[in-house]
Write a protein that holds these residues in place. Structure first.
Motif, PDB file in Angstrom:
ATOM      1  N   LEU A 199       0.838  -1.201   0.000  1.00  0.00           N
ATOM      2  CA  LEU A 199       0.000   0.000   0.000  1.00  0.00           C
ATOM      3  C   LEU A 199       0.876   1.255   0.000  1.00  0.00           C
ATOM      4  O   LEU A 199       0.562   2.235  -0.683  1.00  0.00           O
ATOM      5  CB  LEU A 199      -0.918  -0.008   1.215  1.00  0.00           C
ATOM      6  CG  LEU A 199      -2.000   1.073   1.275  1.00  0.00           C
ATOM      7  CD1 LEU A 199      -2.928   0.976   0.078  1.00  0.00           C
ATOM      8  CD2 LEU A 199      -2.791   0.969   2.573  1.00  0.00           C
ATOM      9  N   SER A 200       1.970   1.218   0.747  1.00  0.00           N
ATOM     10  CA  SER A 200       2.911   2.335   0.731  1.00  0.00           C
ATOM     11  C   SER A 200       3.496   2.515  -0.661  1.00  0.00           C
ATOM     12  O   SER A 200       3.702   3.650  -1.127  1.00  0.00           O
ATOM     13  CB  SER A 200       4.037   2.107   1.744  1.00  0.00           C
ATOM     14  OG  SER A 200       3.550   2.096   3.067  1.00  0.00           O
ATOM     15  N   SER A 201       3.765   1.420  -1.349  1.00  0.00           N
ATOM     16  CA  SER A 201       4.310   1.497  -2.708  1.00  0.00           C
ATOM     17  C   SER A 201       3.343   2.201  -3.651  1.00  0.00           C
ATOM     18  O   SER A 201       3.760   2.994  -4.503  1.00  0.00           O
ATOM     19  CB  SER A 201       4.629   0.091  -3.232  1.00  0.00           C
ATOM     20  OG  SER A 201       5.653  -0.523  -2.486  1.00  0.00           O
ATOM     21  N   VAL A 202       2.046   1.916  -3.515  1.00  0.00           N
ATOM     22  CA  VAL A 202       1.051   2.605  -4.342  1.00  0.00           C
ATOM     23  C   VAL A 202       1.183   4.117  -4.163  1.00  0.00           C
ATOM     24  O   VAL A 202       1.225   4.890  -5.133  1.00  0.00           O
ATOM     25  CB  VAL A 202      -0.378   2.155  -3.988  1.00  0.00           C
ATOM     26  CG1 VAL A 202      -1.408   3.001  -4.742  1.00  0.00           C
ATOM     27  CG2 VAL A 202      -0.575   0.681  -4.315  1.00  0.00           C
ATOM     28  N   GLY A 203       1.288   4.550  -2.907  1.00  0.00           N
ATOM     29  CA  GLY A 203       1.369   5.980  -2.625  1.00  0.00           C
ATOM     30  C   GLY A 203       2.619   6.627  -3.191  1.00  0.00           C
ATOM     31  O   GLY A 203       2.548   7.688  -3.828  1.00  0.00           O
ATOM     32  N   VAL A 204       3.778   6.007  -2.971  1.00  0.00           N
ATOM     33  CA  VAL A 204       5.008   6.654  -3.433  1.00  0.00           C
ATOM     34  C   VAL A 204       5.091   6.641  -4.956  1.00  0.00           C
ATOM     35  O   VAL A 204       5.625   7.580  -5.565  1.00  0.00           O
ATOM     36  CB  VAL A 204       6.260   6.023  -2.796  1.00  0.00           C
ATOM     37  CG1 VAL A 204       6.210   6.152  -1.284  1.00  0.00           C
ATOM     38  CG2 VAL A 204       6.461   4.579  -3.208  1.00  0.00           C
ATOM     39  N   ILE A 205       4.549   5.610  -5.598  1.00  0.00           N
ATOM     40  CA  ILE A 205       4.521   5.590  -7.067  1.00  0.00           C
ATOM     41  C   ILE A 205       3.676   6.742  -7.585  1.00  0.00           C
ATOM     42  O   ILE A 205       4.067   7.462  -8.508  1.00  0.00           O
ATOM     43  CB  ILE A 205       4.005   4.235  -7.581  1.00  0.00           C
ATOM     44  CG1 ILE A 205       5.029   3.135  -7.297  1.00  0.00           C
ATOM     45  CG2 ILE A 205       3.707   4.300  -9.084  1.00  0.00           C
ATOM     46  CD1 ILE A 205       4.504   1.725  -7.530  1.00  0.00           C
ATOM     47  N   ILE A 206       2.496   6.932  -6.997  1.00  0.00           N
ATOM     48  CA  ILE A 206       1.639   8.043  -7.419  1.00  0.00           C
ATOM     49  C   ILE A 206       2.332   9.383  -7.165  1.00  0.00           C
ATOM     50  O   ILE A 206       2.356  10.266  -8.028  1.00  0.00           O
ATOM     51  CB  ILE A 206       0.281   7.985  -6.696  1.00  0.00           C
ATOM     52  CG1 ILE A 206      -0.530   6.780  -7.180  1.00  0.00           C
ATOM     53  CG2 ILE A 206      -0.515   9.282  -6.910  1.00  0.00           C
ATOM     54  CD1 ILE A 206      -1.819   6.541  -6.417  1.00  0.00           C
ATOM     55  N   GLY A 207       2.921   9.536  -5.968  1.00  0.00           N
ATOM     56  CA  GLY A 207       3.564  10.800  -5.635  1.00  0.00           C
ATOM     57  C   GLY A 207       4.709  11.142  -6.562  1.00  0.00           C
ATOM     58  O   GLY A 207       4.909  12.319  -6.908  1.00  0.00           O
ATOM     59  N   LEU A 208       5.465  10.138  -6.992  1.00  0.00           N
ATOM     60  CA  LEU A 208       6.591  10.385  -7.888  1.00  0.00           C
ATOM     61  C   LEU A 208       6.133  10.580  -9.333  1.00  0.00           C
ATOM     62  O   LEU A 208       6.546  11.535 -10.006  1.00  0.00           O
ATOM     63  CB  LEU A 208       7.586   9.226  -7.801  1.00  0.00           C
ATOM     64  CG  LEU A 208       8.369   9.096  -6.491  1.00  0.00           C
ATOM     65  CD1 LEU A 208       9.119   7.773  -6.438  1.00  0.00           C
ATOM     66  CD2 LEU A 208       9.338  10.267  -6.318  1.00  0.00           C
ATOM     67  N   ALA A 209       5.292   9.672  -9.823  1.00  0.00           N
ATOM     68  CA  ALA A 209       4.905   9.715 -11.231  1.00  0.00           C
ATOM     69  C   ALA A 209       3.967  10.874 -11.558  1.00  0.00           C
ATOM     70  O   ALA A 209       3.896  11.304 -12.714  1.00  0.00           O
ATOM     71  CB  ALA A 209       4.256   8.393 -11.637  1.00  0.00           C
ATOM     72  N   ALA A 210       3.270  11.404 -10.560  1.00  0.00           N
ATOM     73  CA  ALA A 210       2.373  12.542 -10.809  1.00  0.00           C
ATOM     74  C   ALA A 210       3.129  13.790 -11.205  1.00  0.00           C
ATOM     75  O   ALA A 210       2.629  14.627 -11.954  1.00  0.00           O
ATOM     76  CB  ALA A 210       1.536  12.815  -9.563  1.00  0.00           C
ATOM     77  N   ARG A 211       4.344  13.931 -10.691  1.00  0.00           N
ATOM     78  CA  ARG A 211       5.182  15.115 -10.953  1.00  0.00           C
ATOM     79  C   ARG A 211       4.390  16.417 -10.771  1.00  0.00           C
ATOM     80  O   ARG A 211       4.501  17.363 -11.558  1.00  0.00           O
ATOM     81  CB  ARG A 211       5.800  15.062 -12.355  1.00  0.00           C
ATOM     82  CG  ARG A 211       6.842  13.959 -12.506  1.00  0.00           C
ATOM     83  CD  ARG A 211       7.736  14.144 -13.692  1.00  0.00           C
ATOM     84  NE  ARG A 211       8.737  13.088 -13.749  1.00  0.00           N
ATOM     85  CZ  ARG A 211       8.945  12.284 -14.787  1.00  0.00           C
ATOM     86  NH1 ARG A 211       8.214  12.422 -15.881  1.00  0.00           N
ATOM     87  NH2 ARG A 211       9.885  11.368 -14.748  1.00  0.00           N
ATOM     88  N   ALA A 212       3.579  16.451  -9.711  1.00  0.00           N
ATOM     89  CA  ALA A 212       2.808  17.657  -9.411  1.00  0.00           C
ATOM     90  C   ALA A 212       3.748  18.777  -8.982  1.00  0.00           C
ATOM     91  O   ALA A 212       4.739  18.528  -8.290  1.00  0.00           O
ATOM     92  CB  ALA A 212       1.799  17.366  -8.309  1.00  0.00           C
ATOM     93  N   PRO A 213       3.476  20.023  -9.356  1.00  0.00           N
ATOM     94  CA  PRO A 213       4.340  21.142  -8.976  1.00  0.00           C
ATOM     95  C   PRO A 213       4.537  21.273  -7.471  1.00  0.00           C
ATOM     96  O   PRO A 213       5.585  21.723  -7.021  1.00  0.00           O
ATOM     97  CB  PRO A 213       3.606  22.356  -9.552  1.00  0.00           C
ATOM     98  CG  PRO A 213       2.848  21.813 -10.712  1.00  0.00           C
ATOM     99  CD  PRO A 213       2.416  20.440 -10.289  1.00  0.00           C
ATOM    100  N   VAL A 214       3.519  20.884  -6.679  1.00  0.00           N
ATOM    101  CA  VAL A 214       3.667  20.787  -5.221  1.00  0.00           C
ATOM    102  C   VAL A 214       3.273  19.367  -4.825  1.00  0.00           C
ATOM    103  O   VAL A 214       2.137  18.947  -5.059  1.00  0.00           O
ATOM    104  CB  VAL A 214       2.793  21.811  -4.475  1.00  0.00           C
ATOM    105  CG1 VAL A 214       2.837  21.559  -2.968  1.00  0.00           C
ATOM    106  CG2 VAL A 214       3.244  23.233  -4.773  1.00  0.00           C
TER     107      VAL A 214
END
Length: 298
Positions: free
Chosen positions: A134-149
C-alpha cells in the motif's frame, strides 16, 4: 519564489488547538522537511494546504490562491499520506489509473518502471495489499504525478529499508530532471537529512524552526570538556541540551559563540536529527517554565 504561503494560520477542533498562529513559506523547486512529533500539527497543516481543511483563522495560499475547492489549484498539488484510503473495490492498478486522470504531468512510463521495481501486484485488490505494498502505491503516485507541489506525509513508513532507499534515490534523480516543490513529513530525520534543503519544525502547533538545512546546521554545535570550560564557552547562548558526569560536561549550544577558547574542548557538528530533537525539547522546557511562572529558558 514561494509557491505556498501561510500567514497567521490557526486551526481549532472544538477545545483542541491543533495549529497556533503558524506562518511560513514553501519555495519553488525546493525539497522541504516538515518535521515534528506525532500530534504536533504537521498533518493538519498539509490538509489545509491541499484544501481538505479550512483554517479557523489566518490565510493559506497555494500559487497565490485559496486551495479550498479550487479546481485551478488542486490538480497541481499531490498529497500522499500514510495509510492512504482507496475504494475497496479498487485493484492497485485502478488507483494508478485514477491518478493518471487527475494529474496533468503524469508519466506512465515512469509509473510502470516503479511498479516493477517496487514489485507491486497491480491486479490485487487494494484492501488485500500488505502495508508495504500500500505504501508502494502511494510513493509511485507521488513520484509519477510530478505535481508542482508534492507532499509526502510519511507514506514510506510501511516500506522496508531497501524500498525506502529506492524511493529516496528515485526522488532525488527525478527531482533533478523535473524540479518541483516537494515536502517530506517524517520521523526518519537521519534518512532524509541529506535530501531536504529547507526545514520547518512544528511543536504543539507552533513553528520552532524554519530555515535552510545549511543555515540550521551552521548555528549549533556539540561541546564536550571540563565543566568550567564548557560553561564559559556556552555563556550567553541557548543550551539546548546538557549532560554532566563528574567534572565533565557535554552540551548542545545554539548560536556558535565566536572568539571562545576551545583548547580544552571538543567541538563537533550537530546532526539535523539531534538539532530537531534538542530544539523541540528546549521549546517544551521553555513552555513548561512559562507555565510555572519561570522565565529562565536555559
Amino acid at each position: 519564489m514561494s509557491v505556498v504561503n501561510l500567514r497567521g494560520v490557526t486551526k481549532r477542533y472544538r477545545d483542541t488547538l491543533a495549529v497556533d498562529d503558524v506562518s511560513f513559506d514553501l519555495h519553488e523547486n525546493r525539497i522541504h522537511g516538515l518535521l515534528g512529533r506525532n500530534g504536533a500539527g504537521k498533518s493538519t497543516v498539509m490538509r489545509m494546504l491541499t484544501g481538505q481543511e479550512i483554517p479557523t483563522s489566518g490565510q493559506v495560499r497555494v500559487f497565490g490562491e485559496n486551495p479550498y475547492e479550487n479546481a485551478a489549484v488542486l490538480p497541481r498539488v499531490c498529497f500522499i499520506k500514510e495509510s492512504q484510503r482507496y475504494p475497496d473495490i479498487f485493484l492497485a492498478r485502478h488507483a494508478l489509473e485514477a491518478a493518471a486522470m487527475v494529474f496533468p504531468n503524469w508519466d506512465q512510463d515512469f509509473a510502470d518502471r516503479l511498479v516493477e521495481e517496487f514489485r507491486l501486484p497491480v491486479k490485487r485488490r487494494v484492501r488485500k495489499l500488505s502495508r508495504g505494498q500500500l505504501s508502494s502505491v502511494g510513493v509511485i503516485i507521488g513520484l509519477a504525478a510530478r505535481a508542482p507541489v508534492t507532499l509526502f506525509d510519511e507514506p514510506y513508513l510501511g516500506l522496508d529499508a531497501v524500498a525506502r532507499q529506492a524511493f529516496y534515490d528515485h526522488l532525488i534523480a527525478d527531482y533533478g530532471r523535473y524540479p518541483r516543490t516537494i515536502v517530506l513529513s517524517t520521523h526518519l530525520i537521519d534518512e532524509v537529512a541529506d535530501i531536504i534543503e529547507d526545514v520547518t519544525v512544528i511543536d504543539r502547533g507552533r513553528i520552532v524552526m524554519d530555515d535552510s538545512s545549511e543555515n540550521l546546521r551552521s548555528q549549533a554545535v556539540t561541546v564536550s570538556g571540563p565543566t568550567n570550560a564548557v560553561e564559559q564557552f556556552a555563556d550567553g547562548h541557548d543550551v539546548l541540551h546538557r549532560e554532566d558526569l563528574g567534572g565533565f560536561t557535554r552540551v548542545v549550544v545554539s548560536g556558535i559563540p565566536a572568539d571562545r577558547d576551545t583548547a580544552s574542548l571538543q567541538v563537533e557538528p550537530v546532526s539535523l536529527q539531534q538539532l530537531v530533537v534538542r530544539t523541540t525539547q528546549f521549546h517544551d522546557a521553555a513552555l513548561a517554565g512559562a507555565g510555572n511562572g519561570k522565565g529562565d529558558r536555559s
